[in-house]
Design a protein around this motif. Structure first.
Motif, PDB file in Angstrom:
ATOM      1  N   ASN A 141       0.857  -1.180   0.000  1.00 14.33           N
ATOM      2  CA  ASN A 141       0.000   0.000   0.000  1.00 14.33           C
ATOM      3  C   ASN A 141       0.898   1.237   0.000  1.00 14.33           C
ATOM      4  OD1 ASN A 141      -1.707   2.193   0.677  1.00 14.33           O
ATOM      5  ND2 ASN A 141      -3.161   0.808   1.669  1.00 14.33           N
ATOM      6  N   ALA A 142       1.080   1.830  -1.168  1.00 14.76           N
ATOM      7  CA  ALA A 142       2.009   2.953  -1.312  1.00 14.76           C
ATOM      8  C   ALA A 142       1.595   4.151  -0.457  1.00 14.76           C
ATOM      9  CB  ALA A 142       2.103   3.367  -2.781  1.00 14.76           C
ATOM     10  N   LEU A 143       0.294   4.387  -0.341  1.00  8.63           N
ATOM     11  CA  LEU A 143      -0.183   5.531   0.433  1.00  8.63           C
ATOM     12  C   LEU A 143       0.149   5.372   1.911  1.00  8.63           C
ATOM     13  CD1 LEU A 143      -1.691   8.211   0.316  1.00  8.63           C
ATOM     14  CD2 LEU A 143      -3.835   6.954   0.690  1.00  8.63           C
ATOM     15  N   THR A 144      -0.019   4.160   2.436  1.00  2.00           N
ATOM     16  CA  THR A 144       0.317   3.896   3.837  1.00  2.00           C
ATOM     17  C   THR A 144       1.815   4.060   4.077  1.00  2.00           C
ATOM     18  OG1 THR A 144      -1.536   2.351   4.031  1.00  2.00           O
ATOM     19  CG2 THR A 144       0.192   2.200   5.695  1.00  2.00           C
ATOM     20  N   ALA A 145       2.621   3.545   3.148  1.00  2.00           N
ATOM     21  CA  ALA A 145       4.065   3.681   3.276  1.00  2.00           C
ATOM     22  C   ALA A 145       4.482   5.148   3.213  1.00  2.00           C
ATOM     23  CB  ALA A 145       4.750   2.885   2.171  1.00  2.00           C
ATOM     24  N   PHE A 146       3.887   5.902   2.304  1.00  2.00           N
ATOM     25  CA  PHE A 146       4.183   7.336   2.176  1.00  2.00           C
ATOM     26  C   PHE A 146       3.858   8.063   3.481  1.00  2.00           C
ATOM     27  CE2 PHE A 146       2.947  11.692   1.269  1.00  2.00           C
ATOM     28  CZ  PHE A 146       3.949  12.135   0.414  1.00  2.00           C
ATOM     29  N   HIS A 201      13.762   5.856  12.292  1.00  2.00           N
ATOM     30  CA  HIS A 201      13.834   5.851  10.822  1.00  2.00           C
ATOM     31  C   HIS A 201      14.282   4.486  10.327  1.00  2.00           C
ATOM     32  CE1 HIS A 201      14.321  10.458   9.970  1.00  2.00           C
ATOM     33  NE2 HIS A 201      13.228  10.168  10.633  1.00  2.00           N
ATOM     34  N   MET A 202      15.372   3.993  10.894  1.00  2.00           N
ATOM     35  CA  MET A 202      15.966   2.738  10.444  1.00  2.00           C
ATOM     36  C   MET A 202      15.049   1.553  10.710  1.00  2.00           C
ATOM     37  SD  MET A 202      19.846   3.411  11.843  1.00  2.00           S
ATOM     38  CE  MET A 202      20.444   1.829  11.279  1.00  2.00           C
ATOM     39  N   HIS A 203      14.342   1.609  11.813  1.00  2.00           N
ATOM     40  CA  HIS A 203      13.547   0.446  12.230  1.00  2.00           C
ATOM     41  C   HIS A 203      12.188   0.369  11.532  1.00  2.00           C
ATOM     42  CE1 HIS A 203      12.627  -2.866  14.943  1.00  2.00           C
ATOM     43  NE2 HIS A 203      11.433  -2.334  15.126  1.00  2.00           N
ATOM     44  N   PHE A 204      11.555   1.519  11.328  1.00  2.00           N
ATOM     45  CA  PHE A 204      10.171   1.512  10.841  1.00  2.00           C
ATOM     46  C   PHE A 204      10.006   1.990   9.403  1.00  2.00           C
ATOM     47  CE2 PHE A 204       9.758   2.080  15.498  1.00  2.00           C
ATOM     48  CZ  PHE A 204       8.991   0.961  15.785  1.00  2.00           C
ATOM     49  N   TRP A 205      11.086   2.402   8.746  1.00  2.00           N
ATOM     50  CA  TRP A 205      10.964   2.927   7.382  1.00  2.00           C
ATOM     51  C   TRP A 205      10.377   1.877   6.443  1.00  2.00           C
ATOM     52  CZ3 TRP A 205      11.707   7.929   6.088  1.00  2.00           C
ATOM     53  CH2 TRP A 205      11.695   8.251   4.730  1.00  2.00           C
ATOM     54  N   GLN A 206       9.538   2.317   5.518  1.00  2.00           N
ATOM     55  CA  GLN A 206       8.879   1.408   4.585  1.00  2.00           C
ATOM     56  C   GLN A 206       9.154   1.832   3.150  1.00  2.00           C
ATOM     57  OE1 GLN A 206       4.685   1.113   5.497  1.00  2.00           O
ATOM     58  NE2 GLN A 206       5.046   0.531   7.637  1.00  2.00           N
ATOM     59  N   SER A 207       9.443   0.858   2.305  1.00  2.00           N
ATOM     60  CA  SER A 207       9.572   1.105   0.874  1.00  2.00           C
ATOM     61  C   SER A 207       8.212   0.884   0.222  1.00  2.00           C
ATOM     62  CB  SER A 207      10.610   0.164   0.251  1.00  2.00           C
ATOM     63  OG  SER A 207      11.887   0.427   0.795  1.00  2.00           O
ATOM     64  N   PHE A 208       7.912   1.701  -0.794  1.00  2.00           N
ATOM     65  CA  PHE A 208       6.618   1.520  -1.461  1.00  2.00           C
ATOM     66  C   PHE A 208       6.778   1.322  -2.963  1.00  2.00           C
ATOM     67  CE2 PHE A 208       7.391   5.991  -0.514  1.00  2.00           C
ATOM     68  CZ  PHE A 208       7.344   6.590  -1.759  1.00  2.00           C
ATOM     69  N   SER A 256      11.072   5.628  -2.291  1.00  2.00           N
ATOM     70  CA  SER A 256      11.086   5.946  -0.861  1.00  2.00           C
ATOM     71  C   SER A 256      12.367   6.680  -0.480  1.00  2.00           C
ATOM     72  CB  SER A 256      10.934   4.671  -0.022  1.00  2.00           C
ATOM     73  OG  SER A 256      12.033   3.809  -0.232  1.00  2.00           O
ATOM     74  N   ARG A 257      13.484   6.359  -1.136  1.00  2.00           N
ATOM     75  CA  ARG A 257      14.739   7.074  -0.883  1.00  2.00           C
ATOM     76  C   ARG A 257      14.640   8.515  -1.381  1.00  2.00           C
ATOM     77  NH1 ARG A 257      18.698   9.482   0.143  1.00  2.00           N
ATOM     78  NH2 ARG A 257      20.833   8.735   0.407  1.00  2.00           N
ATOM     79  N   LEU A 258      13.956   8.714  -2.504  1.00  2.00           N
ATOM     80  CA  LEU A 258      13.726  10.064  -3.017  1.00  2.00           C
ATOM     81  C   LEU A 258      12.830  10.838  -2.063  1.00  2.00           C
ATOM     82  CD1 LEU A 258      14.019  12.159  -5.295  1.00  2.00           C
ATOM     83  CD2 LEU A 258      12.023  11.108  -6.389  1.00  2.00           C
ATOM     84  N   LEU A 259      11.822  10.165  -1.511  1.00  2.00           N
ATOM     85  CA  LEU A 259      10.951  10.820  -0.536  1.00  2.00           C
ATOM     86  C   LEU A 259      11.760  11.270   0.676  1.00  2.00           C
ATOM     87  CD1 LEU A 259       8.119  11.572   0.551  1.00  2.00           C
ATOM     88  CD2 LEU A 259       7.988   9.249   1.497  1.00  2.00           C
ATOM     89  N   PHE A 260      12.666  10.417   1.140  1.00  2.00           N
ATOM     90  CA  PHE A 260      13.522  10.790   2.264  1.00  2.00           C
ATOM     91  C   PHE A 260      14.318  12.051   1.948  1.00  2.00           C
ATOM     92  CE2 PHE A 260      17.749  10.767   4.158  1.00  2.00           C
ATOM     93  CZ  PHE A 260      17.467  10.640   5.507  1.00  2.00           C
ATOM     94  N   ALA A 261      14.948  12.083   0.773  1.00  2.00           N
ATOM     95  CA  ALA A 261      15.773  13.237   0.390  1.00  2.00           C
ATOM     96  C   ALA A 261      14.948  14.511   0.306  1.00  2.00           C
ATOM     97  CB  ALA A 261      16.472  12.953  -0.940  1.00  2.00           C
ATOM     98  N   VAL A 262      13.765  14.416  -0.289  1.00  2.00           N
ATOM     99  CA  VAL A 262      12.906  15.594  -0.450  1.00  2.00           C
ATOM    100  C   VAL A 262      12.418  16.100   0.905  1.00  2.00           C
ATOM    101  CG1 VAL A 262      10.670  16.396  -1.344  1.00  2.00           C
ATOM    102  CG2 VAL A 262      12.180  15.044  -2.797  1.00  2.00           C
ATOM    103  N   LEU A 263      11.977  15.189   1.762  1.00  2.00           N
ATOM    104  CA  LEU A 263      11.467  15.594   3.074  1.00  2.00           C
ATOM    105  C   LEU A 263      12.561  16.202   3.943  1.00  2.00           C
ATOM    106  CD1 LEU A 263       9.069  12.617   3.978  1.00  2.00           C
ATOM    107  CD2 LEU A 263       8.425  14.929   3.275  1.00  2.00           C
ATOM    108  N   MET A 264      13.737  15.592   3.961  1.00  2.00           N
ATOM    109  CA  MET A 264      14.829  16.119   4.780  1.00  2.00           C
ATOM    110  C   MET A 264      15.317  17.461   4.257  1.00  2.00           C
ATOM    111  SD  MET A 264      15.118  14.140   7.321  1.00  2.00           S
ATOM    112  CE  MET A 264      16.588  14.867   8.046  1.00  2.00           C
ATOM    113  N   THR A 265      15.369  17.602   2.927  1.00  2.00           N
ATOM    114  CA  THR A 265      15.771  18.887   2.340  1.00  2.00           C
ATOM    115  C   THR A 265      14.766  19.974   2.694  1.00  2.00           C
ATOM    116  OG1 THR A 265      16.886  17.770   0.493  1.00  2.00           O
ATOM    117  CG2 THR A 265      16.295  20.089   0.184  1.00  2.00           C
TER     118      THR A 265
END
Length: 309
Positions: free
Chosen positions: A56-61, A109-116, A212-221
């Motif tokens: 479920n991409a929306l849940t992961a996002f 982050h490391m424990h609960f991060w989800q890929s979508f 999901s890695r791109l989402l991380f970069a965008v959110l942190m930036t």
């Protein structure tokens, strides 16, 4: 500093927790690091790309966005002076506990991060580009780490406060501030926020860029830019005043090759408008004085020409 045995133990424990976790966190952001650091040495280093894939991409996002917020909101909120004053803890307790909270959110982050999305946007592993990207990543990490020493590493992570000793000065690393109370040496002569610069570099230097890695970069930036521009810089301008404003006018915020922020150059728009209004008002008042004087002269002239009865 009102340090004690308890604060010394707590600050050392919090610092050790942060140091170990941050190294693992860096490994988590760069796939392939375990090829350099064997599993037998660092068995818990895994990659963000190894995170559980949620169909479920929306849940992961939503989950990943929440995890970044879990780090960002407390990290900025508890750094504000009015919060420190309201809580009332001394620096010998406050700073180590602040580091503890920050580290715990990074571990989340490391424990609960989800890929979508299991398929990456790009995958440079095994290509000639991989060493270049990994080199940028390593540069960002070293730039970030060394920038903490250009500032005051031991004060930044609560060791000096908890132990009750200016470790920076004891090691002969003092002299980090100029006569205006600002750090402008080394990294800080290149950019105003070098620690954030390093974090931005490692956020975007991905040998494997999944959604999901791109989402991380965008959110942190987004968080870094918002926190620096809306919270950190205004706070420092209020504390230090015009010297810090002048510093920001000469040094870029994040990229050494970028010009300083345009909003720091010269008087701002509102100041110009106010100045223009003052000039216009003064001009109008002068015109009014000249007009009244002319009318008075005309009345006087006419009165002289009227015959007296």
């Amino acid at each position: 500093m009102a340090a004690s045995t308890a604060t010394t133990i707590v600050c050392i424990a919090c610092y050790a927790y942060f140091f170990v976790l941050f190294v693992l966190y860096v490994g988590w952001l760069l796939p392939g690091l375990t090829a350099v650091v064997p599993r037998s040495i660092a068995p818990h280093v895994s990659s963000i790309e190894d995170s559980r894939v949620n169909p479920n991409a929306l849940t992961a996002f939503a989950t990943d966005t929440f995890l970044v917020s879990l780090f960002a909101l407390p990290h900025s909120f508890f750094a504000r002076d009015f919060v420190k004053e309201a809580i009332g803890l001394g620096d010998e307790w406050y700073r180590p506990l602040y580091i503890l909270l920050t580290t715990a959110t990074l571990q989340a982050h490391m424990h609960f991060w989800q890929s979508f999305d299991a398929s990456p946007i790009w995958d440079a592993q095994g290509t000639s580009v991989e060493p270049l990207i990994a080199g940028f990543f390593l540069f960002g990490f070293l730039f970030l780490l060394s920038a903490t020493f250009a500032l005051d590493h031991f004060n930044l992570f609560g060791l000096s406060q908890g132990i009750g000793l200016d470790i920076n000065k004891a090691l002969g690393l003092n002299g980090t501030e100029n006569d205006r109370g600002m750090v402008v040496r080394l990294h800080y002569s290149l950019v105003a926020h070098p620690i954030m610069t390093g974090f931005l570099v490692i956020s975007w230097s991905a040998t494997v860029m999944s959604a999901s890695r791109l989402l991380f970069a965008v959110l942190m930036t987004s968080y870094i830019v918002f926190a620096v521009k809306m919270l950190e810089e205004p706070d420092l301008e209020r504390k230090i005043g015009s010297p810090y404003t002048e510093y920001l006018a000469t040094v870029p915020s994040f990229c050494p090759f970028a010009p300083p922020s345009s909003r720091r150059r010269g008087p701002n728009k509102s100041t110009k408008i106010q100045a223009g209004c003052r000039v216009k008002t003064e001009s109008s008042q002068m015109d009014q004085r000249f007009s009244l004087a002319a009318v008075a002269s005309m009345i006087y002239a006419i009165s002289k020409e009227v015959p007296q009865s």
